[in-house]
Design a protein around this motif. Structure first.
Motif, PDB file in Angstrom:
ATOM      1  N   GLY B  38     -88.744 -11.637  57.731  1.00  0.00           N
ATOM      2  CA  GLY B  38     -89.405 -10.332  57.699  1.00  0.00           C
ATOM      3  C   GLY B  38     -88.406  -9.230  57.492  1.00  0.00           C
ATOM      4  O   GLY B  38     -87.217  -9.448  57.701  1.00  0.00           O
ATOM      5  N   PRO B  39     -88.865  -8.057  57.083  1.00  0.00           N
ATOM      6  CA  PRO B  39     -87.961  -6.945  56.799  1.00  0.00           C
ATOM      7  C   PRO B  39     -87.113  -6.566  58.009  1.00  0.00           C
ATOM      8  O   PRO B  39     -87.460  -6.872  59.155  1.00  0.00           O
ATOM      9  N   GLU B 167     -80.362 -15.271  62.805  1.00  0.00           N
ATOM     10  CA  GLU B 167     -79.559 -15.173  61.572  1.00  0.00           C
ATOM     11  C   GLU B 167     -78.218 -15.868  61.752  1.00  0.00           C
ATOM     12  O   GLU B 167     -77.168 -15.248  61.638  1.00  0.00           O
ATOM     13  N   GLY B 170     -75.617 -15.446  58.764  1.00  0.00           N
ATOM     14  CA  GLY B 170     -75.419 -14.130  58.139  1.00  0.00           C
ATOM     15  C   GLY B 170     -73.998 -13.850  57.714  1.00  0.00           C
ATOM     16  O   GLY B 170     -73.763 -13.242  56.688  1.00  0.00           O
ATOM     17  N   HIS B 200     -82.749 -14.264  56.779  1.00  0.00           N
ATOM     18  CA  HIS B 200     -83.089 -13.548  55.545  1.00  0.00           C
ATOM     19  C   HIS B 200     -82.808 -14.446  54.344  1.00  0.00           C
ATOM     20  O   HIS B 200     -83.066 -14.069  53.219  1.00  0.00           O
TER      21      HIS B 200
END
Ligand SMILES: Nc1ncnc2c1ncn2[C@@H]1O[C@H](COP(=O)(O)OP(=O)(O)OP(=O)(O)O)[C@@H](O)[C@H]1O
Ligand SMILES: Nc1ncnc2c1ncn2[C@@H]1O[C@H](COP(=O)(O)OP(=O)(O)OP(=O)(O)O)[C@@H](O)[C@H]1O
Ligand SMILES: [Mg+2]
Ligand SMILES: [Mg+2]
Lengths: 228, 228
Positions: B38-39, B167, B170, B200
């Protein structure tokens, strides 16, 4: 714009020393958008910290705009950093006691830019990066990606001529990452800003005109756009 | 394994309140590897912190292994977290006064596992994640990606049955990211560990059997592997 000759960086004291950069030689021309890629621990952040005068090399020479960084007095270095340089740190480096907005305007705090113009620039950049709703929050009250976008805003608000970005899209979803990369690219094309960006992300690297590859503290190859 | 009903999270006091999670309902079965995408700012970290008992919901119910988290005493929660749960935080959350090795073994510090076995596990995991050379360094002496791999090692050393990863790749180059994802997948397949991972990155999401999509504090859709 930026030349580095035989740059070496050694961490640690007598017994335990670690050579993070062995022998770095590079030249970045004004207006270039250069990427740096390489495995985790290869020396990317160390290189960026030294080229941007945030940290000192153990040996070697660095010249920015023709000036030898090693010979500049602290006062000259400080005003050079404030006026010419923008930096997006890998760990954001926001000040916890300031709001997001105060963090963003920090580089302009000592400049002669009028309050009205500062306000206009903050609104414009916050809009571009989708963080207009969090300007009055503190860093501990916003998400990882929001912190990264605040750090990016702070780095470009003073229209620096030389920008160092250390994995600026690491915590971002693709929409936020694209907005950030397009802003950097706009500064590069319209304002002729010179940019050095560390990234693991192929999409971010696609914005660069040249990519340097680093491993175990040496730049071992590079790719130039147009070549495949 | 994990059920959440009408979970809501509101930050702030009277005047300035922000609803980060509006109404979350989900069920995770034992042995599932579930992704959350999600954003930036949509509530992913908030959701993970609440489901893992690191933070408290404003309202709603959470049951793990059939136990209602809201009704468990602090003592029960603490031993549950230590024995069953592994967490990779978005900002790594390493303790600066401990070495990398001491950070990794922290979850085992209060367990009955013998020192010899602890040593074997540290060597094995450090080898898998390529950080055997930095075990005696402190967090400020290692790179971003090395910190993330140390945090991942700490999260899995006690063979937890429920892992939350925010994440986890990342800051990693593709080689380190692949090693980490393969280790999580091995725990999931061989030891039937249940995993919830925020990401992401499409490559990381490809390891999941199901991906939930969150926006403005609600889960609005999901993808199940096999469906395209
Ligand atoms: N302590 C807090 N006080 C007030 N608002 C908060 C707090 N923590 C988070 N928020 C807000 O809640 C929202 C969700 O934050 P969260 O950290 O869960 O986002 P996220 O989906 O993990 O984003 P990212 O991808 O950037 O990490 C954000 O809008 C953020 O500003
Ligand atoms: N203060 C320090 N003391 C000792 N060693 C250090 C120190 N800082 C960094 N190092 C070491 O120098 C090497 C290069 O670190 P650097 O942070 O430049 O890596 P990086 O390429 O940015 O990696 P990442 O992709 O993980 O961010 C690493 O092996 C790291 O362990
Ligand atoms: Mg780095
Ligand atoms: Mg987050």
């Amino acid at each position: 714009m930026l030349e580095a000759g035989n740059v070496k960086k050694v961490y640690g004291q007598k017994g335990h020393i670690y050579t993070a950069l062995k022998d770095i030689n590079l030249e970045i021309k004004e207006g270039e958008f250069v990427g740096i890629m390489g495995p985790s621990g290869s020396g990317k952040t160390t290189l960026l910290n030294i080229l941007s005068t945030i940290d000192q090399a153990t040996s070697g020479s660095i010249r920015i705009d023709g000036n030898d960084i090693g010979k500049m007095k602290e006062e000259q270095l400080t005003s050079f950093r404030r006026e010419k340089l923008g930096f997006i740190f890998q760990d954001y480096n926001l000040l916890d006691t300031l709001t997001i907005e105060e963090n963003i305007v920090l580089p302009l705090a000592l400049s002669k830019v009028k309050a009205k113009e500062i306000d206009r620039r903050v609104k414009e950049i916050a809009g571009k990066f989708g963080i207009e709703d969090i300007l009055s929050k503190f860093p501990y009250q916003v998400s990882g990606g929001q912190k990264q976008r605040a750090a990016a805003s702070r780095a470009i608000i003073a229209n620096p001529s030389l920008i160092f970005a250390d994995e600026p899209t690491g915590a971002l979803d693709s929409k936020s990452a694209t907005a950030l990369l397009q802003s950097l690219s706009q500064l590069n094309v319209k304002d002729h800003a010179t940019i050095m960006m560390v990234t693991h992300d192929a999409f971010a690297a696609s914005f660069c005109s040249r990519v340097l590859f680093i491993k175990d503290g040496v730049i071992f190859t590079e790719l130039v756009k147009g070549e495949t």
